[in-house]
Design a protein around this motif. Structure first.
Motif, PDB file in Angstrom:
ATOM      1  N   THR A   1       0.818  -1.211   0.000  1.00 39.33           N
ATOM      2  CA  THR A   1       0.000   0.000   0.000  1.00 39.33           C
ATOM      3  C   THR A   1       0.854   1.265   0.000  1.00 39.33           C
ATOM      4  O   THR A   1       0.370   2.327  -0.375  1.00 39.33           O
ATOM      5  N   LYS A   2       2.118   1.183   0.415  1.00 35.01           N
ATOM      6  CA  LYS A   2       2.985   2.363   0.378  1.00 35.01           C
ATOM      7  C   LYS A   2       3.238   2.834  -1.050  1.00 35.01           C
ATOM      8  O   LYS A   2       3.631   3.973  -1.274  1.00 35.01           O
ATOM      9  N   ASN A   3       3.001   1.959  -2.009  1.00 33.67           N
ATOM     10  CA  ASN A   3       3.160   2.349  -3.408  1.00 33.67           C
ATOM     11  C   ASN A   3       1.960   3.139  -3.925  1.00 33.67           C
ATOM     12  O   ASN A   3       1.998   3.683  -5.027  1.00 33.67           O
ATOM     13  N   LEU A   4       0.892   3.180  -3.140  1.00 33.96           N
ATOM     14  CA  LEU A   4      -0.308   3.908  -3.539  1.00 33.96           C
ATOM     15  C   LEU A   4      -0.237   5.336  -3.033  1.00 33.96           C
ATOM     16  O   LEU A   4       0.125   5.600  -1.877  1.00 33.96           O
ATOM     17  N   LYS A   5      -0.604   6.252  -3.900  1.00 35.66           N
ATOM     18  CA  LYS A   5      -0.564   7.668  -3.539  1.00 35.66           C
ATOM     19  C   LYS A   5      -1.975   8.165  -3.193  1.00 35.66           C
ATOM     20  O   LYS A   5      -2.946   7.864  -3.885  1.00 35.66           O
TER      21      LYS A   5
ATOM     22  N   PHE B   1       0.085   4.749   3.271  1.00 38.45           N
ATOM     23  CA  PHE B   1       0.229   5.187   1.890  1.00 38.45           C
ATOM     24  C   PHE B   1       1.296   6.274   1.765  1.00 38.45           C
ATOM     25  O   PHE B   1       1.780   6.816   2.757  1.00 38.45           O
ATOM     26  N   THR B   2       1.618   6.591   0.524  1.00 42.57           N
ATOM     27  CA  THR B   2       2.406   7.782   0.229  1.00 42.57           C
ATOM     28  C   THR B   2       1.427   8.948   0.103  1.00 42.57           C
ATOM     29  O   THR B   2       0.570   8.947  -0.785  1.00 42.57           O
ATOM     30  N   VAL B   3       1.544   9.893   0.999  1.00 44.48           N
ATOM     31  CA  VAL B   3       0.566  10.974   1.087  1.00 44.48           C
ATOM     32  C   VAL B   3       1.113  12.235   0.429  1.00 44.48           C
ATOM     33  O   VAL B   3       2.209  12.697   0.751  1.00 44.48           O
ATOM     34  N   LEU B   4       0.341  12.779  -0.483  1.00 46.80           N
ATOM     35  CA  LEU B   4       0.630  14.079  -1.086  1.00 46.80           C
ATOM     36  C   LEU B   4      -0.393  15.072  -0.544  1.00 46.80           C
ATOM     37  O   LEU B   4      -1.570  14.740  -0.425  1.00 46.80           O
ATOM     38  N   GLN B   5       0.062  16.268  -0.224  1.00 48.31           N
ATOM     39  CA  GLN B   5      -0.843  17.274   0.335  1.00 48.31           C
ATOM     40  C   GLN B   5      -0.504  18.639  -0.234  1.00 48.31           C
ATOM     41  O   GLN B   5       0.663  19.046  -0.247  1.00 48.31           O
ATOM     42  N   THR B   6      -1.515  19.334  -0.698  1.00 49.29           N
ATOM     43  CA  THR B   6      -1.268  20.688  -1.183  1.00 49.29           C
ATOM     44  C   THR B   6      -0.807  21.582  -0.040  1.00 49.29           C
ATOM     45  O   THR B   6      -1.196  21.395   1.112  1.00 49.29           O
TER      46      THR B   6
ATOM     47  N   ILE C   1      -2.333  15.433  -8.520  1.00 47.88           N
ATOM     48  CA  ILE C   1      -3.272  14.302  -8.533  1.00 47.88           C
ATOM     49  C   ILE C   1      -2.955  13.197  -9.533  1.00 47.88           C
ATOM     50  O   ILE C   1      -3.372  12.051  -9.317  1.00 47.88           O
ATOM     51  N   PRO C   2      -2.225  13.414 -10.624  1.00 49.32           N
ATOM     52  CA  PRO C   2      -1.982  12.298 -11.550  1.00 49.32           C
ATOM     53  C   PRO C   2      -1.355  11.100 -10.830  1.00 49.32           C
ATOM     54  O   PRO C   2      -0.379  11.236 -10.100  1.00 49.32           O
ATOM     55  N   GLY C   3      -1.952   9.920 -11.044  1.00 52.71           N
ATOM     56  CA  GLY C   3      -1.429   8.702 -10.445  1.00 52.71           C
ATOM     57  C   GLY C   3      -1.932   8.413  -9.048  1.00 52.71           C
ATOM     58  O   GLY C   3      -1.585   7.383  -8.464  1.00 52.71           O
ATOM     59  N   CYS C   4      -2.768   9.278  -8.467  1.00 49.92           N
ATOM     60  CA  CYS C   4      -3.262   9.059  -7.105  1.00 49.92           C
ATOM     61  C   CYS C   4      -4.418   8.054  -7.108  1.00 49.92           C
ATOM     62  O   CYS C   4      -5.236   8.033  -8.032  1.00 49.92           O
TER      63      CYS C   4
END
Length: 354
Positions: free
Chosen positions: A27-31, A51-56, A77-80
């Motif tokens: 699941t760490k490969n999921l964004k 998960f790998t978390v992206l945050q604005t 967002i691409p690939g999330c």
């Protein structure tokens, strides 16, 4: 936690099956993308464990949300695989297009989901979750506050305080009692039920409610199921606690306002577009009904020169229904756990039926 546990075992030399190692990193490969910089830390912690978390870096509300956050989210967002939406701004087709086909879930950090573009989500096979129930208590408290504010004429009385000119007299600026009243709840869901429970000590004479069907919870609370017209005609206080849908949009309008008692007080804790605000303005200005208390409006924020704000018999709050430290944290954790379930093959905790 699983990743940390595996790391410790490896550090001390314990051999692990290849399947266990694969599961710990899968699941760490999921964004996962978080749409605003003010998402609760408690919710972030849950997401970051899996998960790998992206945050604005921007606030996804108001003008900043419409400009800076929007552009940043389009880049991120691409690939999330999931989007955690902490905002009342619409989820655009452009954003969903940019995400890509691997987007599996939109987790909105709110009970309402009228901003979520249900048709687009349905067409793309993207699941939707929301955060009901955990905010019921806080929103119900605001409903009671609005009832008191409108019934006891807080707008007029606070103006007196600010001006330093108090109306002195035994019959000045008199309000209405909750005691002995009939309270009508439009939508006896979690929030509506919480309102009834919190009013138990106010000596309300009668609770009535309307909706699609009679509910066992209503009987347990001593509330009578009635038609919407009966509720409008009988209630001293009318509390709107329903989501905004095509069916409920402008459910309060010129015609429904005309059915209310002259001493009726309208409370809206749902969404601004449940009410035709032009019709409400006319009804309040002409004293067709006694007053109103709103925690939600259209638009938000309501412009300071809006005609509604010229009315002395209207009490307005800036959409603070769920705005407590505990409630917002609970909402963040619930949204995060919905993401965990969605991306690990489990059922959503609070799914929205699309």
């Amino acid at each position: 936690m699983i990743v940390h546990y595996v790391a410790v075992l490896l550090l001390v030399g314990v051999a692990l099956p290849a399947s266990c190692l694969a599961h710990s990193t899968m699941t760490k490969n999921l964004k996962v993308l978080v749409s605003s910089n003010d998402f609760p830390a408690s919710g972030l912690k849950v997401l970051e464990e899996h998960f790998t978390v992206l945050q604005t870096k921007y606030l996804n509300f108001g003008e900043e949300g419409r400009t800076l956050a929007k552009e940043d989210l389009l880049k991120l967002i691409p690939g999330c695989s999931a989007l955690v939406w902490s905002s009342n701004l619409p989820i655009s087709k452009e954003l969903l297009d940019r995400a890509g086909p691997q987007l599996k879930l939109v987790a909105t950090v709110s009970a309402g989901y009228n901003h979520c573009n249900l048709d687009e989500l349905r067409a793309r096979g993207i699941k939707l979750s929301n955060t009901p129930n955990v905010l019921s208590s806080a929103v119900a408290e605001i409903a009671v506050g609005l009832m008191l504010g409108a019934a006891r004429r807080f707008t007029e009385n606070l103006e007196q305080v600010h001006k330093g000119e108090w109306e002195i007299g035994f019959d000045k600026v008199l309000g209405q009692d909750i005691r002995g009243s009939t309270v009508g709840i439009v939508g006896l869901g979690g929030i509506g039920q919480a309102v009834v429970k919190r009013l138990a000590g106010f000596e309300v004479d009668k609770f009535i409610y309307s909706g699609h069907r009679e509910k066992p919870e209503g009987k347990a609370l001593g509330a009578e199921f009635v038609t919407q017209d009966q509720l409008l005609e009988r209630s001293d206080f009318i509390v709107l606690a329903v989501p905004l849908t095509n069916e409920t949009r402008h459910m309060i309008n010129k015609d429904t306002l005309a059915k209310m008692k002259s001493n009726a007080i309208l409370i809206n804790i749902g969404r601004g577009d449940l009410v035709d605000q032009d019709a409400l303005y006319d009804a309040l200005k002409n004293k067709q009904i006694y007053g109103a208390g709103l925690d939600v409006t259209t638009p938000e924020p309501l412009p300071k020169d809006h005609k509604l704000l010229t009315l002395p018999n209207l009490f307005v709050l800036p959409h603070i229904g769920s705005a407590t430290v505990r409630t917002r944290s609970d909402m963040g954790v619930l949204a995060a756990n919905n993401v965990v379930n969605a991306l690990t093959g489990k059922a959503l905790i609070t799914p929205v039926n699309l």
